[in-house]
Write a protein that holds these residues in place. Structure first.
Motif, PDB file in Angstrom:
ATOM      1  N   ILE A 312      13.269 -13.206  -3.881  1.00 38.63           N
ATOM      2  CA  ILE A 312      13.346 -12.588  -5.208  1.00 38.63           C
ATOM      3  C   ILE A 312      12.233 -11.562  -5.387  1.00 38.63           C
ATOM      4  CG2 ILE A 312      13.194 -13.022  -7.689  1.00 38.63           C
ATOM      5  CD1 ILE A 312      14.344 -15.834  -7.102  1.00 38.63           C
ATOM      6  N   ILE A 313      11.015 -11.944  -5.017  1.00 35.40           N
ATOM      7  CA  ILE A 313       9.884 -11.030  -5.171  1.00 35.40           C
ATOM      8  C   ILE A 313      10.048  -9.809  -4.266  1.00 35.40           C
ATOM      9  CG2 ILE A 313       7.395 -10.767  -4.836  1.00 35.40           C
ATOM     10  CD1 ILE A 313       8.208 -12.346  -7.353  1.00 35.40           C
ATOM     11  N   ARG A 314      10.462 -10.011  -3.042  1.00 43.18           N
ATOM     12  CA  ARG A 314      10.618  -8.875  -2.125  1.00 43.18           C
ATOM     13  C   ARG A 314      11.691  -7.905  -2.598  1.00 43.18           C
ATOM     14  NH1 ARG A 314       7.867  -9.525   2.741  1.00 43.18           N
ATOM     15  NH2 ARG A 314       9.110  -7.863   3.665  1.00 43.18           N
ATOM     16  N   ALA A 315      12.657  -8.396  -3.354  1.00 42.00           N
ATOM     17  CA  ALA A 315      13.733  -7.534  -3.858  1.00 42.00           C
ATOM     18  C   ALA A 315      13.327  -6.761  -5.109  1.00 42.00           C
ATOM     19  CB  ALA A 315      14.971  -8.378  -4.157  1.00 42.00           C
ATOM     20  N   THR A 316      12.350  -7.255  -5.847  1.00 36.58           N
ATOM     21  CA  THR A 316      12.097  -6.709  -7.180  1.00 36.58           C
ATOM     22  C   THR A 316      10.686  -6.151  -7.393  1.00 36.58           C
ATOM     23  OG1 THR A 316      11.452  -8.905  -7.981  1.00 36.58           O
ATOM     24  CG2 THR A 316      13.761  -8.266  -8.250  1.00 36.58           C
ATOM     25  N   PHE A 317       9.746  -6.475  -6.519  1.00 38.63           N
ATOM     26  CA  PHE A 317       8.351  -6.103  -6.730  1.00 38.63           C
ATOM     27  C   PHE A 317       8.035  -4.779  -6.050  1.00 38.63           C
ATOM     28  CE2 PHE A 317       3.792  -6.262  -5.929  1.00 38.63           C
ATOM     29  CZ  PHE A 317       3.304  -6.699  -7.147  1.00 38.63           C
ATOM     30  N   PRO A 318       7.172  -3.932  -6.645  1.00 42.63           N
ATOM     31  CA  PRO A 318       6.542  -4.050  -7.962  1.00 42.63           C
ATOM     32  C   PRO A 318       7.529  -3.721  -9.089  1.00 42.63           C
ATOM     33  CG  PRO A 318       5.340  -2.505  -6.525  1.00 42.63           C
ATOM     34  CD  PRO A 318       6.681  -2.755  -5.916  1.00 42.63           C
ATOM     35  N   MET A 319       7.126  -4.034 -10.304  1.00 43.76           N
ATOM     36  CA  MET A 319       7.948  -3.743 -11.478  1.00 43.76           C
ATOM     37  C   MET A 319       8.209  -2.242 -11.565  1.00 43.76           C
ATOM     38  SD  MET A 319       9.526  -4.765 -14.116  1.00 43.76           S
ATOM     39  CE  MET A 319       9.668  -5.131 -15.848  1.00 43.76           C
ATOM     40  N   GLY A 320       9.476  -1.878 -11.768  1.00 42.19           N
ATOM     41  CA  GLY A 320       9.850  -0.467 -11.801  1.00 42.19           C
ATOM     42  C   GLY A 320       9.156   0.335 -12.878  1.00 42.19           C
ATOM     43  N   SER A 321       8.768  -0.310 -13.974  1.00 43.59           N
ATOM     44  CA  SER A 321       8.103   0.421 -15.049  1.00 43.59           C
ATOM     45  C   SER A 321       6.731   0.924 -14.625  1.00 43.59           C
ATOM     46  CB  SER A 321       7.957  -0.464 -16.292  1.00 43.59           C
ATOM     47  OG  SER A 321       7.174  -1.604 -15.995  1.00 43.59           O
ATOM     48  N   MET A 322       6.140   0.317 -13.583  1.00 44.13           N
ATOM     49  CA  MET A 322       4.826   0.740 -13.108  1.00 44.13           C
ATOM     50  C   MET A 322       4.902   1.635 -11.885  1.00 44.13           C
ATOM     51  SD  MET A 322       2.954  -0.382 -15.412  1.00 44.13           S
ATOM     52  CE  MET A 322       1.433   0.241 -14.695  1.00 44.13           C
ATOM     53  N   THR A 323       6.111   1.943 -11.437  1.00 43.07           N
ATOM     54  CA  THR A 323       6.276   2.860 -10.314  1.00 43.07           C
ATOM     55  C   THR A 323       7.007   4.112 -10.776  1.00 43.07           C
ATOM     56  OG1 THR A 323       8.353   1.799  -9.599  1.00 43.07           O
ATOM     57  CG2 THR A 323       6.303   0.962  -8.659  1.00 43.07           C
ATOM     58  N   GLY A 324       8.255   3.947 -11.103  1.00 42.28           N
ATOM     59  CA  GLY A 324       9.116   5.077 -11.413  1.00 42.28           C
ATOM     60  C   GLY A 324      10.319   5.018 -10.503  1.00 42.28           C
ATOM     61  N   ALA A 325      11.072   6.106 -10.475  1.00 45.12           N
ATOM     62  CA  ALA A 325      12.309   6.098  -9.699  1.00 45.12           C
ATOM     63  C   ALA A 325      12.511   7.445  -8.991  1.00 45.12           C
ATOM     64  CB  ALA A 325      13.489   5.812 -10.626  1.00 45.12           C
ATOM     65  N   PRO A 326      13.070   7.401  -7.749  1.00 48.54           N
ATOM     66  CA  PRO A 326      13.371   6.217  -6.933  1.00 48.54           C
ATOM     67  C   PRO A 326      12.092   5.531  -6.492  1.00 48.54           C
ATOM     68  CG  PRO A 326      13.668   8.213  -5.644  1.00 48.54           C
ATOM     69  CD  PRO A 326      13.398   8.662  -7.045  1.00 48.54           C
ATOM     70  N   LYS A 327      12.136   4.222  -6.357  1.00 54.85           N
ATOM     71  CA  LYS A 327      10.908   3.432  -6.272  1.00 54.85           C
ATOM     72  C   LYS A 327      10.052   3.762  -5.043  1.00 54.85           C
ATOM     73  CE  LYS A 327      10.758  -1.008  -7.560  1.00 54.85           C
ATOM     74  NZ  LYS A 327      10.852  -2.496  -7.511  1.00 54.85           N
ATOM     75  N   ILE A 328      10.623   3.716  -3.853  1.00 50.69           N
ATOM     76  CA  ILE A 328       9.802   3.840  -2.639  1.00 50.69           C
ATOM     77  C   ILE A 328       9.178   5.227  -2.532  1.00 50.69           C
ATOM     78  CG2 ILE A 328       9.825   3.778  -0.120  1.00 50.69           C
ATOM     79  CD1 ILE A 328      12.034   1.658  -0.320  1.00 50.69           C
ATOM     80  N   LYS A 329       9.967   6.278  -2.672  1.00 54.33           N
ATOM     81  CA  LYS A 329       9.417   7.631  -2.595  1.00 54.33           C
ATOM     82  C   LYS A 329       8.389   7.866  -3.695  1.00 54.33           C
ATOM     83  CE  LYS A 329       8.925  11.870  -1.260  1.00 54.33           C
ATOM     84  NZ  LYS A 329       8.180  12.166  -0.003  1.00 54.33           N
ATOM     85  N   THR A 330       8.655   7.346  -4.871  1.00 54.60           N
ATOM     86  CA  THR A 330       7.721   7.526  -5.982  1.00 54.60           C
ATOM     87  C   THR A 330       6.401   6.823  -5.709  1.00 54.60           C
ATOM     88  OG1 THR A 330       9.544   7.777  -7.557  1.00 54.60           O
ATOM     89  CG2 THR A 330       7.395   7.183  -8.460  1.00 54.60           C
ATOM     90  N   MET A 331       6.433   5.650  -5.085  1.00 54.81           N
ATOM     91  CA  MET A 331       5.181   4.967  -4.742  1.00 54.81           C
ATOM     92  C   MET A 331       4.381   5.762  -3.709  1.00 54.81           C
ATOM     93  SD  MET A 331       5.846   0.838  -4.850  1.00 54.81           S
ATOM     94  CE  MET A 331       7.336   0.778  -3.848  1.00 54.81           C
ATOM     95  N   GLU A 332       5.055   6.472  -2.819  1.00 57.50           N
ATOM     96  CA  GLU A 332       4.352   7.338  -1.872  1.00 57.50           C
ATOM     97  C   GLU A 332       3.626   8.472  -2.605  1.00 57.50           C
ATOM     98  OE1 GLU A 332       7.400   8.623   0.775  1.00 57.50           O
ATOM     99  OE2 GLU A 332       7.400   6.763   1.948  1.00 57.50           O
ATOM    100  N   ILE A 333       4.282   9.038  -3.611  1.00 58.08           N
ATOM    101  CA  ILE A 333       3.656  10.114  -4.378  1.00 58.08           C
ATOM    102  C   ILE A 333       2.508   9.568  -5.229  1.00 58.08           C
ATOM    103  CG2 ILE A 333       4.053  11.922  -6.102  1.00 58.08           C
ATOM    104  CD1 ILE A 333       6.998  11.962  -5.179  1.00 58.08           C
ATOM    105  N   ILE A 334       2.684   8.370  -5.785  1.00 59.93           N
ATOM    106  CA  ILE A 334       1.604   7.733  -6.547  1.00 59.93           C
ATOM    107  C   ILE A 334       0.358   7.606  -5.682  1.00 59.93           C
ATOM    108  CG2 ILE A 334       0.854   5.497  -7.478  1.00 59.93           C
ATOM    109  CD1 ILE A 334       3.679   5.201  -8.670  1.00 59.93           C
ATOM    110  N   GLU A 335       0.520   7.163  -4.448  1.00 59.55           N
ATOM    111  CA  GLU A 335      -0.608   7.000  -3.543  1.00 59.55           C
ATOM    112  C   GLU A 335      -1.318   8.335  -3.303  1.00 59.55           C
ATOM    113  OE1 GLU A 335      -3.310   5.261  -0.863  1.00 59.55           O
ATOM    114  OE2 GLU A 335      -2.018   4.392  -2.392  1.00 59.55           O
ATOM    115  N   GLU A 336      -0.560   9.403  -3.274  1.00 58.46           N
ATOM    116  CA  GLU A 336      -1.131  10.736  -3.039  1.00 58.46           C
ATOM    117  C   GLU A 336      -1.840  11.274  -4.279  1.00 58.46           C
ATOM    118  OE1 GLU A 336       0.495  15.286  -2.286  1.00 58.46           O
ATOM    119  OE2 GLU A 336       1.752  13.586  -1.693  1.00 58.46           O
ATOM    120  N   LYS A 337      -1.284  11.036  -5.455  1.00 58.19           N
ATOM    121  CA  LYS A 337      -1.802  11.676  -6.667  1.00 58.19           C
ATOM    122  C   LYS A 337      -2.861  10.852  -7.390  1.00 58.19           C
ATOM    123  CE  LYS A 337       0.945  15.125  -6.040  1.00 58.19           C
ATOM    124  NZ  LYS A 337       0.387  16.399  -5.496  1.00 58.19           N
ATOM    125  N   GLU A 338      -2.792   9.517  -7.296  1.00 58.16           N
ATOM    126  CA  GLU A 338      -3.820   8.709  -7.939  1.00 58.16           C
ATOM    127  C   GLU A 338      -5.074   8.668  -7.069  1.00 58.16           C
ATOM    128  OE1 GLU A 338      -0.944   5.739 -10.572  1.00 58.16           O
ATOM    129  OE2 GLU A 338      -2.158   4.894  -8.957  1.00 58.16           O
TER     130      GLU A 338
END
Length: 416
Positions: A312-338
């Motif tokens: 369940i956790i592997r399917a849903t984590f992290p919460m989408g409200s704290m990443t954005g969409a699409p989730k995986i690509k957006t998390m890559e950009i978060i890592e670059e910009k934060e």
């Protein structure tokens, strides 16, 4: 084990402080949760204290247990789910997973307080209020100019089609000589009582949380996710307050942001749920909190048989409200910009019941500190879309952090 039972006592700050201080001195780990009687859809956190000395190894976290367990999943656990990385600077090191097995379970039931272990008599005695924390020196980890510049860079990523919505966060970093996390929790909770308030101790590391948001709840075969996207300021003037609420409810921009994350959560739940069972039971609900109105949607589904906590956790984590969409690509950009390692911020805190049910909050509006390092940090962010205004989003971040600012500056009186 037979419960020790104590006659009901009104929940005064005095004996709650004594109780938490006793737990701090007696156990390496504890988790206090309090829903503050908030009428949250699908319920808020119950008021209870879990404490213990047995930290669970990572593999044991996922296995069924006859014990109550509590813990934290760091945002950076994402790297163990997807091919991602976290290379930004950490204010101090935090474990990706931190769970313990509860030997003390203290609950409040009508006219009784029940505890699996005896509690010293002095805990229940009224005492003088603890002194305020010394004021903590803290500062933003990036300045406003840098925030605005990166905001524009993220909107360029949206124009290029790399992301549709990105939750961009900044950190505030603090240092101290003395800091009382229990008093800080009480101060924060007095000015910002939330449905998922919590205080978590991991030896020298603490989480002081006033979260308004649920990540995920399992009740029997039902899963419940409740993403928050959409914020409006409260006002002491009733007419203005109602106008702000109505404006949020009708905002096409805020609805669009909320809908993107709601759809993301529907997709995440579908990975572990029965076909056709994922439903949005409430879309764009508006809920009042002390400082802000929030737009909250509720997504429910029926879990597939034999699907465990880890899946369940592997399917849903992290919460989408704290990443954005699409989730995986957006998390890559978060890592670059934060410019900071999120650590526990925007991760999840929760309790797992012996029957496998669980309830986890999103770690936002929260202070994370290390008493050994004499350091703390807190994060705050907002969703960036193509229609977002940089100045307005920066002000929203400051609004969300207002209660933490007051807590760390020692501006909250015990009578507040």
């Amino acid at each position: 084990m037979t419960d020790a039972r104590y006659t009901y006592r009104p929940c005064t700050d005095s004996w709650k402080y004594n109780l938490l201080r006793w737990a701090k001195d007696s156990f390496s780990f504890f988790c206090w949760t309090d829903g503050n009687d908030y009428p949250y859809p699908e319920g808020a956190f119950s008021v209870r204290l879990l404490a213990g000395n047995k930290q669970l190894k990572d593999d044991d976290i996922w296995r069924p247990s006859t014990y109550l367990r509590a813990g934290i999943i760091s945002y950076d656990f994402k790297n163990q789910i997807e091919k991602l990385r976290s290379q930004n600077t950490a204010h101090f090191a935090l474990p990706d997973l931190c769970f313990f097995e509860a030997e003390l379970v203290l609950t409040f039931e009508e006219n009784l307080i029940k505890s699996t272990l005896p509690v010293p008599d002095w805990v229940w005695q009224e005492s003088k209020p603890a002194k305020h924390n010394n004021s903590v020196l803290f500062q933003p980890q990036i300045d406003e100019e840098s925030y605005l510049r990166r905001f524009m860079e993220i909107q360029e990523e949206i124009v290029e089609g790399n992301t549709y919505e990105l939750n961009f966060c900044q950190a505030f970093l603090g240092e101290f000589e003395e800091f009382d996390p229990i008093r800080a929790y009480q101060d924060l909770n007095s000015t910002s009582p939330m449905p998922f308030s919590a205080l978590f101790k991991n030896k020298q590391q603490w989480l002081i949380s006033a979260s308004p948001e649920r990540f995920l709840k399992k009740s029997g075969s039902q899963l419940i996710a409740q993403p928050i996207k959409g914020t409006a300021k409260r006002s002491p003037d009733l007419t203005t307050d109602q106008a702000n609420r109505d404006q949020l409810a009708k905002s096409e921009k805020e609805q669009a942001e909320n809908l993107m994350i709601t759809d993301l959560m529907r997709n995440d739940l579908s990975k572990v749920s029965k076909t056709g069972s994922v439903q949005v039971s409430e879309l764009f609900g508006i809920y009042a909190f002390p400082k802000v109105f929030q737009m909250i949607s509720t997504v429910k589904s029926e879990l597939l048989p034999e699907v465990g906590f880890q899946e369940i956790i592997r399917a849903t984590f992290p919460m989408g409200s704290m990443t954005g969409a699409p989730k995986i690509k957006t998390m890559e950009i978060i890592e670059e910009k934060e410019s900071f390692k999120r650590g526990w911020f925007s991760g999840a805190l929760g309790v797992i019941e012996p029957n496998g049910d669980f309830d986890f909050s999103v770690i936002i509006r929260s202070i994370i500190c290390d008493l050994g390092q004499k350091k703390l940090y807190f994060g705050v962010g907002s969703a960036i879309t193509i229609d977002a205004n940089a100045d307005a989003e920066y002000e929203e971040c400051l609004l969300k952090a207002e209660a933490i600012f007051k807590t760390l500056r020692g501006e909250i009186n015990s009578s507040d």
